[in-house]
Design a protein around this motif. Structure first.
Motif, PDB file in Angstrom:
ATOM      1  N   HIS A   1       0.814  -1.213   0.000  1.00 14.13           N
ATOM      2  CA  HIS A   1       0.000   0.000   0.000  1.00 14.13           C
ATOM      3  C   HIS A   1       0.851   1.269   0.000  1.00 14.13           C
ATOM      4  CE1 HIS A   1      -3.393  -2.637   1.402  1.00 14.13           C
ATOM      5  NE2 HIS A   1      -4.027  -1.857   0.556  1.00 14.13           N
TER       6      HIS A   1
ATOM      7  N   SER B   1      -6.114  -6.272  -0.561  1.00 11.13           N
ATOM      8  CA  SER B   1      -6.669  -5.141   0.174  1.00 11.13           C
ATOM      9  C   SER B   1      -8.142  -5.348   0.546  1.00 11.13           C
ATOM     10  CB  SER B   1      -6.466  -3.863  -0.650  1.00 11.13           C
ATOM     11  OG  SER B   1      -6.698  -2.715   0.117  1.00 11.13           O
TER      12      SER B   1
ATOM     13  N   ASN C   1      -5.087   2.445   3.358  1.00 11.38           N
ATOM     14  CA  ASN C   1      -4.177   3.504   2.937  1.00 11.38           C
ATOM     15  C   ASN C   1      -4.901   4.818   2.680  1.00 11.38           C
ATOM     16  OD1 ASN C   1      -5.361   2.108   0.681  1.00 11.38           O
ATOM     17  ND2 ASN C   1      -3.965   3.186  -0.685  1.00 11.38           N
TER      18      ASN C   1
END
Length: 330
Positions: free
Chosen positions: A95, A249, A278
Motif C-alpha cells: 500500500h 486489500s 491507505n
C-alpha cells in the motif's frame, strides 16, 4: 547553393533540436526532486500507521535519495515508479506507493464543490469514489449472471461501494436472489473500499456484526461493522468467494471477514496479503503518495491477512474454481 537566410534557418533549427535534446536528457530539475522527496518522507513520517516503522521508511527514502538512487529519472512517471519499487522492497508494504497522476492530485488538493449531499452519511470527496472515470469502470461490477445449475455469479474487479454504486450493487443482488448458491469472483481484484460502510458484507451477515478492528498510529481504533440501514433482503444460501494472487486489500477484507464468520467458503489460490488501509497525500502538482494509515485485525484478536494472504478453504489451480464449486454443490 543555399541562400544565407535559408542556411540560417537550418542552423537555427539544428541548434534548437540539440538544445531540446540536451534539456530533455537532463531529466527532472534536482530542486524539484528534492522537494518531492522531502514531501513524501514527511507524509510517511507523520502518517504511517506504525510510527517507528514509518520513521525508518522515511529515513530510508531520504538516504536513498541522498546517494542518488532516483537522480536518473527522466520524468515524473519514471520517478514515481522508481520510488514505489524502492519503498515496497524496503517496507514489504504494497500500500506504500507513488503515482504520477496530475488529475488525481488536482482533485485531492481542490475537490469539486458540486458533490450531492444525499448519502446515508455525509462523506468527503475522494477521487477513487468520485473521480470522472469511476462510471466508465462501472464501479467494478463486470459480470452478473445465473450459471447452469442455478448458481449465481458476480464478478467484481474492484471494491467501489458508494452512494453512486449502491443501485448497481442492489440490482446485482436482486438478479441472483433466487439462485441456490452464489459465487462472488474477486480474482485479480486489487481492492478499493466503501465510503458508506460495509454494505456488501451486510447482504450476508446480520446488522451490526463486528467485522474488522482498524487500529491507527495514535492508538485509537475503529470497529467496522455491517450496516443497520440496509433494507434489501439478506442472501441466506451458500456463498463461495473466488480469490487468487491478484486479490488484495479491500477484496481480501471481504473474503477474510466472511470466512472467519463461517459464512463463506473461499476457493482458489492464496491472496496477495495486503491488509493495511491507505490514504493518499498530494506531493506536488504531478505526484501523490499512498501511505498505510490503518491496520485491521479480527475483533478481539491479532489475526490479520497482512503478508500471509487469505488461505482458501479449497485450494485449486487457476481456472478450476467454477468446476470446483459446482462439484461441492453436488
Amino acid at each position: 547553393m543555399l541562400s544565407i537566410s535559408r542556411a540560417c534557418f537550418y542552423l537555427s533549427t539544428i541548434f534548437s533540436i540539440i538544445s531540446f535534446q540536451s534539456v530533455f536528457s537532463q531529466g527532472l530539475p534536482p530542486g524539484e526532486i528534492d522537494a518531492a522527496i522531502a514531501s513524501m518522507a514527511q507524509s510517511i513520517d507523520t502518517a504511517y500507521v506504525f510510527p517507528e516503522k514509518g520513521q525508518k521508511i522515511a529515513a530510508y527514502l531520504r538516504s536513498e535519495h541522498k546517494r542518488g538512487s532516483f537522480s536518473n529519472a527522466k520524468n515524473w512517471k519514471d520517478l514515481a515508479a522508481a520510488i514505489s519499487k524502492s519503498l515496497q522492497q524496503f517496507s514489504q508494504d504494497g500500500h506504500l506507493y507513488v503515482r504520477n497522476d496530475p488529475q488525481t492530485v488536482k482533485e485531492l488538493q481542490s475537490p469539486p464543490q458540486d458533490q450531492p449531499d444525499s448519502t446515508p452519511q455525509k462523506v468527503a470527496f475522494n477521487p477513487f469514489f468520485d473521480g470522472k472515470d469511476v462510471v466508465e469502470r462501472n464501479f467494478g461490477f463486470r459480470e452478473v449472471k445465473v450459471l447452469e445449475g442455478n448458481m449465481g455469479y458476480i464478478k467484481i474487479s474492484e471494491i467501489n461501494i458508494s452512494v453512486k454504486s449502491l443501485p448497481i450493487l442492489f440490482a446485482a443482488m436482486r438478479l441472483v436472489a433466487n439462485s441456490k448458491a452464489l459465487i462472488i469472483d474477486l480474482r485479480n481484484n486489487g481492492g478499493g473500499g466503501s465510503n458508506v460502510g460495509s454494505v456488501l458484507e451486510s447482504f450476508f451477515l446480520p446488522a451490526q456484526t463486528p467485522l474488522l478492528d482498524f487500529k491507527t498510529r495514535n492508538g485509537s481504533s475503529h470497529m467496522e461493522k455491517t450496516v443497520d440501514w440496509l433494507l434489501e433482503p439478506r442472501y441466506e444460501k451458500p456463498l463461495f468467494i473466488l480469490v487468487n494472487q491478484g486479490t488484495a486489500s479491500a477484496a481480501e477484507a471481504f473474503a477474510f471477514a466472511l470466512q472467519k464468520h463461517r459464512r463463506a467458503k473461499v476457493v482458489g489460490r492464496r491472496s496477495a496479503g495486503g491488509a493495511f488501509m491507505n490514504s493518499w497525500y498530494p506531493v506536488n502538482e504531478h505526484l501523490f503518495i499512498s501511505v498505510s494509515t490503518g491496520a485491521p485485525t479480527l475483533p478481539g484478536t491479532n489475526q490479520s491477512w497482512e503478508g500471509d494472504g487469505i488461505q482458501p478453504d479449497y485450494p485449486v489451480a487457476e481456472g478450476a474454481e467454477l468446476t470446483t464449486v459446482a462439484g461441492l454443490l453436488k
